[in-house]
Motif scaffolding. Structure first.
Motif, mmCIF file in Angstrom:
data_model
loop_
_atom_site.group_PDB
_atom_site.id
_atom_site.type_symbol
_atom_site.label_atom_id
_atom_site.label_comp_id
_atom_site.label_asym_id
_atom_site.label_seq_id
_atom_site.Cartn_x
_atom_site.Cartn_y
_atom_site.Cartn_z
ATOM 1 N N GLU A 33 -1.850 5.186 3.951
ATOM 2 C CA GLU A 33 -3.299 5.316 5.655
ATOM 3 C C GLU A 33 -4.900 4.782 4.571
ATOM 4 O O GLU A 33 -5.428 4.528 4.036
ATOM 5 C CB GLU A 33 -2.997 5.465 6.566
ATOM 6 C CG GLU A 33 -3.947 6.780 6.597
ATOM 7 C CD GLU A 33 -2.352 7.891 5.463
ATOM 8 O OE1 GLU A 33 -3.140 9.172 5.812
ATOM 9 O OE2 GLU A 33 -1.417 7.424 5.757
ATOM 10 N N GLY A 82 5.172 -0.418 2.126
ATOM 11 C CA GLY A 82 4.616 0.736 2.555
ATOM 12 C C GLY A 82 5.552 1.407 1.081
ATOM 13 O O GLY A 82 6.388 1.642 1.139
ATOM 14 N N SER A 130 0.976 -0.471 -0.151
ATOM 15 C CA SER A 130 0.349 -0.333 -0.068
ATOM 16 C C SER A 130 1.184 1.291 0.257
ATOM 17 O O SER A 130 1.858 0.900 0.304
ATOM 18 C CB SER A 130 -0.768 -0.182 1.462
ATOM 19 O OG SER A 130 -1.540 1.074 1.008
ATOM 20 N N THR A 173 3.446 -6.455 5.795
ATOM 21 C CA THR A 173 3.153 -4.890 4.955
ATOM 22 C C THR A 173 4.666 -5.034 4.318
ATOM 23 O O THR A 173 5.516 -4.273 4.772
ATOM 24 C CB THR A 173 2.402 -4.030 6.231
ATOM 25 O OG1 THR A 173 3.030 -3.836 7.098
ATOM 26 C CG2 THR A 173 1.226 -5.283 6.682
ATOM 27 N N LEU A 207 1.226 0.426 9.285
ATOM 28 C CA LEU A 207 1.609 -1.057 8.391
ATOM 29 C C LEU A 207 1.984 -1.635 9.509
ATOM 30 O O LEU A 207 1.797 -2.863 9.429
ATOM 31 C CB LEU A 207 1.817 -0.321 7.029
ATOM 32 C CG LEU A 207 0.838 0.186 6.513
ATOM 33 C CD1 LEU A 207 2.363 -0.021 4.706
ATOM 34 C CD2 LEU A 207 0.170 -1.207 5.288
ATOM 35 N N TYR A 219 6.986 -5.708 8.646
ATOM 36 C CA TYR A 219 7.216 -4.744 7.604
ATOM 37 C C TYR A 219 8.244 -3.742 7.114
ATOM 38 O O TYR A 219 9.166 -3.553 8.070
ATOM 39 C CB TYR A 219 6.491 -3.318 8.633
ATOM 40 C CG TYR A 219 6.066 -1.836 7.645
ATOM 41 C CD1 TYR A 219 5.643 -1.609 7.029
ATOM 42 C CD2 TYR A 219 7.830 -1.044 7.919
ATOM 43 C CE1 TYR A 219 5.615 -0.198 5.880
ATOM 44 C CE2 TYR A 219 7.935 0.527 7.192
ATOM 45 C CZ TYR A 219 6.870 0.760 6.256
ATOM 46 O OH TYR A 219 7.126 1.868 5.787
#
Length: 420
Positions: free
Chosen positions: A158, A186, A155, A184, A197, A208
């Motif tokens: 948010e 970012g 992603s 995750t 995340l 992450y």
């Protein structure tokens, strides 16, 4: 002639029966292999912000497509892979509709690389960022089977679908005890996105990673897919009790549970004469905690007498606190000697930060191993040092001898000083 035809028919029937008999076991083996296969669901953010041109001179969407194509080429045959999107279909301004915008682009299963790449090629940045709803649907995509399950969320922003907090969604998924991990990534992250995340990943024991280049994205997704193919031990979900008498009896293995703040959980383990119990526990701080906390693991008898304990403390800089213990049970000359029931108690001194939800409880991972007792006299546990009493006595003796020697040296030095 008739006999010849009957003989030929019998042979054909026999061959058909043998063929069917061989086919069914093969099908059963195939089904079993599929059930054990690791599963990965790639969840891609296709919201409007993915149009931004800040990754290697191209758009974030272009970087994601390139990474996906390379990942699909490198996916191991043993991994069942799927692709889910969020924000890919609804371009409007209605938040209620936009927060339902998640779809399965490619179902979890054996990868047809051509078909999967064609599906990825059709994606165009469109709508909202419903991370929470997408995670819930992705968990359903991975339902069934006993192999490892992993969601890889990519992603660039948010969640925009509050009050459904994606971090709380991740905790609910972890609380189900299905062994699902969420990693995750970012894209060009800001502080708020990084915090969200990171929280999602920590809730399920995932990782992450901040990504700002296409090759970084490709390498990381490949690494996570390959990691899913590695054989892992899936923890068995269990539920500890509030007392030893009500506790579940555990065998050797890896277990997962949930423990609320300041709560105690009890488990039972049977230890035969001549065996040794080895147990360890890890409690994850999957949300904001006040500093200075600890975890205590105790082994006690069914009558409440403590046998041995292990404890550990943290100061807010660690995400997981772990401790362990060993208890060797002496061998017996009586072949019919009964096993001893040992009660394991797990307690914590965590406290939640202001405004932090206390439910569900924190993730607890408990390892229990009952093995043959130590046969070498050099094994520290065979002397009972693990229980603390022998170690305490040894320290007292060493201190006493050190005091005597120091006193004698002091008197000798004084005597020499007076003589001179």
């Amino acid at each position: 002639m008739i006999r010849t035809q009957r003989l030929a028919a019998g042979v054909c029937a026999l061959l058909a029966a043998l063929t069917a008999g061989l086919a069914f076991p093969a099908g059963a083996v195939a089904d079993e292999t599929t059930a054990l296969a690791p599963k990965v669901d790639l969840v891609l953010d296709v919201s409007g912000s993915m149009r931004a041109k800040d990754i290697d001179g191209g758009t974030r969407m272009a970087a994601a497509k390139q990474a996906f194509n390379e990942v699909l080429d490198a996916t191991p045959e043993t991994v069942l892979l799927g692709i889910r999107t969020l924000g890919a279909n609804y371009p409007g301004d209605d938040q209620k509709t936009g927060c339902k915008d998640t779809a399965q682009l490619y179902p979890v299963g054996q990868v047809d690389r051509t078909e999967a790449k064609a599906a990825v090629a059709t994606l165009s940045p469109t709508g909202w960022t419903p991370i929470g709803p997408a995670l819930l649907k992705a968990a359903d995509d991975l339902d069934g089977g006993t192999g490892s399950k992993r969601i890889v969320l990519i992603s660039d922003g948010e969640d925009t679908c509050a009050p459904l907090d994606p971090c709380e969604v991740a905790r609910e998924i972890a609380a189900k005890g299905i062994g699902l991990t969420i990693d995750t990534l970012g894209l060009v992250p800001n502080t708020k996105m990084r915090q969200q995340l990171s929280c999602i990943a920590e809730a399920t024991g995932g990782t992450y990673t901040s990504v700002e280049h296409t090759d970084e994205l490709t390498d990381k997704v490949n690494q996570l897919v390959d990691r899913a193919a590695d054989p892992v031990v899936t923890p068995v979900a269990t539920e500890g009790a509030d007392s030893c008498s009500k506790a579940p009896t555990l065998k050797s293995g890896l277990y997962t549970d949930r423990e609320e703040f300041g709560q105690e959980r009890w488990y039972r383990v049977d230890v035969e004469p001549g065996q040794e119990l080895r147990a360890s526990v890890s409690v994850a701080s999957d949300r904001a905690m006040n500093p200075d906390y600890g975890v205590l693991l105790r082994a006690v008898t069914v009558h409440g007498r403590e046998i041995v304990r292990g404890e550990a403390a943290g100061n807010g800089r660690t995400d997981v606190v772990s401790t362990g213990l060993r208890y060797p049970k002496a061998d017996s000359d009586d072949e019919d000697a009964a096993a001893e029931t040992v009660c394991l108690q797990v307690t914590n001194s965590f406290s939640a930060g202001s405004g932090v939800k206390t439910t569900p409880g924190m993730p607890v991972e408990l390892t229990v191993d009952v093995v043959d007792g130590p046969s070498q006299a050099s094994d520290v546990a065979s002397f009972g040092l693990g229980r603390g009493w022998w170690l305490l006595g040894l320290l007292v003796l060493v201190g006493f001898l050190a005091g005597l020697i120091w006193g004698w040296l002091s008197r000798w030095r004084v005597a020499v000083w007076r003589t001179n």
